[in-house]
Design a protein around this motif. Structure first.
Motif, mmCIF file in Angstrom:
data_model
loop_
_atom_site.group_PDB
_atom_site.id
_atom_site.type_symbol
_atom_site.label_atom_id
_atom_site.label_comp_id
_atom_site.label_asym_id
_atom_site.label_seq_id
_atom_site.Cartn_x
_atom_site.Cartn_y
_atom_site.Cartn_z
ATOM 1 N N MET A 1 22.887 30.301 -5.876
ATOM 2 C CA MET A 1 21.957 29.182 -5.708
ATOM 3 C C MET A 1 22.106 28.210 -6.881
ATOM 4 N N ARG A 2 22.190 28.744 -8.088
ATOM 5 C CA ARG A 2 22.331 27.895 -9.273
ATOM 6 C C ARG A 2 23.574 27.029 -9.170
ATOM 7 N N ARG A 3 24.710 27.639 -8.818
ATOM 8 C CA ARG A 3 25.968 26.880 -8.700
ATOM 9 C C ARG A 3 25.868 25.792 -7.647
ATOM 10 N N GLU A 4 25.290 26.109 -6.493
ATOM 11 C CA GLU A 4 25.179 25.125 -5.416
ATOM 12 C C GLU A 4 24.264 23.963 -5.799
ATOM 13 N N VAL A 5 23.155 24.260 -6.450
ATOM 14 C CA VAL A 5 22.240 23.192 -6.859
ATOM 15 C C VAL A 5 22.873 22.345 -7.957
ATOM 16 N N VAL A 6 23.552 22.972 -8.904
ATOM 17 C CA VAL A 6 24.225 22.207 -9.963
ATOM 18 C C VAL A 6 25.294 21.302 -9.353
ATOM 19 N N ALA A 7 26.052 21.817 -8.393
ATOM 20 C CA ALA A 7 27.072 20.996 -7.727
ATOM 21 C C ALA A 7 26.411 19.843 -6.965
ATOM 22 N N TRP A 8 25.285 20.114 -6.313
ATOM 23 C CA TRP A 8 24.559 19.072 -5.576
ATOM 24 C C TRP A 8 24.077 17.979 -6.526
ATOM 25 N N SER B 1 14.114 25.635 -12.646
ATOM 26 C CA SER B 1 14.483 25.507 -14.061
ATOM 27 C C SER B 1 15.845 26.140 -14.351
ATOM 28 N N TYR B 2 16.228 27.121 -13.566
ATOM 29 C CA TYR B 2 17.506 27.812 -13.764
ATOM 30 C C TYR B 2 18.695 26.863 -13.559
ATOM 31 N N PRO B 3 18.850 26.238 -12.390
ATOM 32 C CA PRO B 3 19.968 25.288 -12.256
ATOM 33 C C PRO B 3 19.787 24.035 -13.112
ATOM 34 N N LEU B 4 18.550 23.663 -13.398
ATOM 35 C CA LEU B 4 18.317 22.486 -14.241
ATOM 36 C C LEU B 4 18.997 22.643 -15.592
ATOM 37 N N SER B 5 18.824 23.796 -16.222
ATOM 38 C CA SER B 5 19.423 23.984 -17.554
ATOM 39 C C SER B 5 20.948 23.946 -17.497
#
Length: 183
Positions: free
Chosen positions: A27-34, A61-65
């Protein structure tokens, strides 16, 4: 009140679905890529951290950082509102940790360095998880490079925390300040 340009009503449905689905590296990777290089998309994630439910704030907050790690300038406009959020009593420890983590990467600016120092120092001495304290040490290390007159106070506080400290705390103290445990 948060001044982010997004409100919860403006948050993308796909983002809400991702945040609700799971708290994972995928999820973190996908949101960061988005998010990519988009300040608008990053503002939507910030809105979830500031205005969302406890779970939404924790997960966003996880993908935000990580997004700010990849694009440090994207996070800069949100630093003060994220720092202001740290005082909330209902804030999940993961949100505190991830806000401190992103502070390791945003460009330093005099407008919020005092707030950064206060937040990191409060985390260092407060009753928080060791991961939060470790990120606080890294934020303080950045700040004392710019303001060496604060170094002795920070080092003393870190040394005081060594008694009974975890290996993670000791490792961060050693890496960031060259402080070794006498134990």
């Amino acid at each position: 009140m948060p001044t982010t340009t997004s409100s919860l009503a403006q948050v993308n449905a796909w983002l809400l679905e991702q945040i609700a689905s799971e708290n994972s590296a995928r999820m973190r990777r996908e949101v960061v890529a988005w998010i990519g290089r988009s300040p608008v998309r990053l503002a939507q994630v910030v809105a979830l951290v500031l205005l969302g439910s406890r779970q939404q704030a924790q997960r966003a907050s996880y993908p935000l950082s990580f997004a700010v790690e990849e694009q440090p300038n994207l996070g800069q406009p949100h630093v003060l509102e994220l720092l202001g959020n740290l005082g909330r009593p209902d804030l999940h420890g993961a949100v505190i940790r991830n806000i401190l983590r992103l502070l390791r990467f945003v460009p330093l600016a005099p407008a919020y360095e005092g707030e950064m120092f206060s937040a990191a120092f409060a985390a260092l001495v407060g009753p928080v998880e060791i991961a939060v304290k470790s990120d606080a040490i890294s934020v303080l290390a950045r700040l004392v490079q710019r303001y060496p007159e604060m170094k002795s106070e920070v080092e003393l506080t870190i040394r005081e925390g060594l008694a009974g400290a975890t290996p993670a705390y000791r490792a961060r103290a050693r890496r960031e300040f060259g402080i070794t445990s006498e134990i």
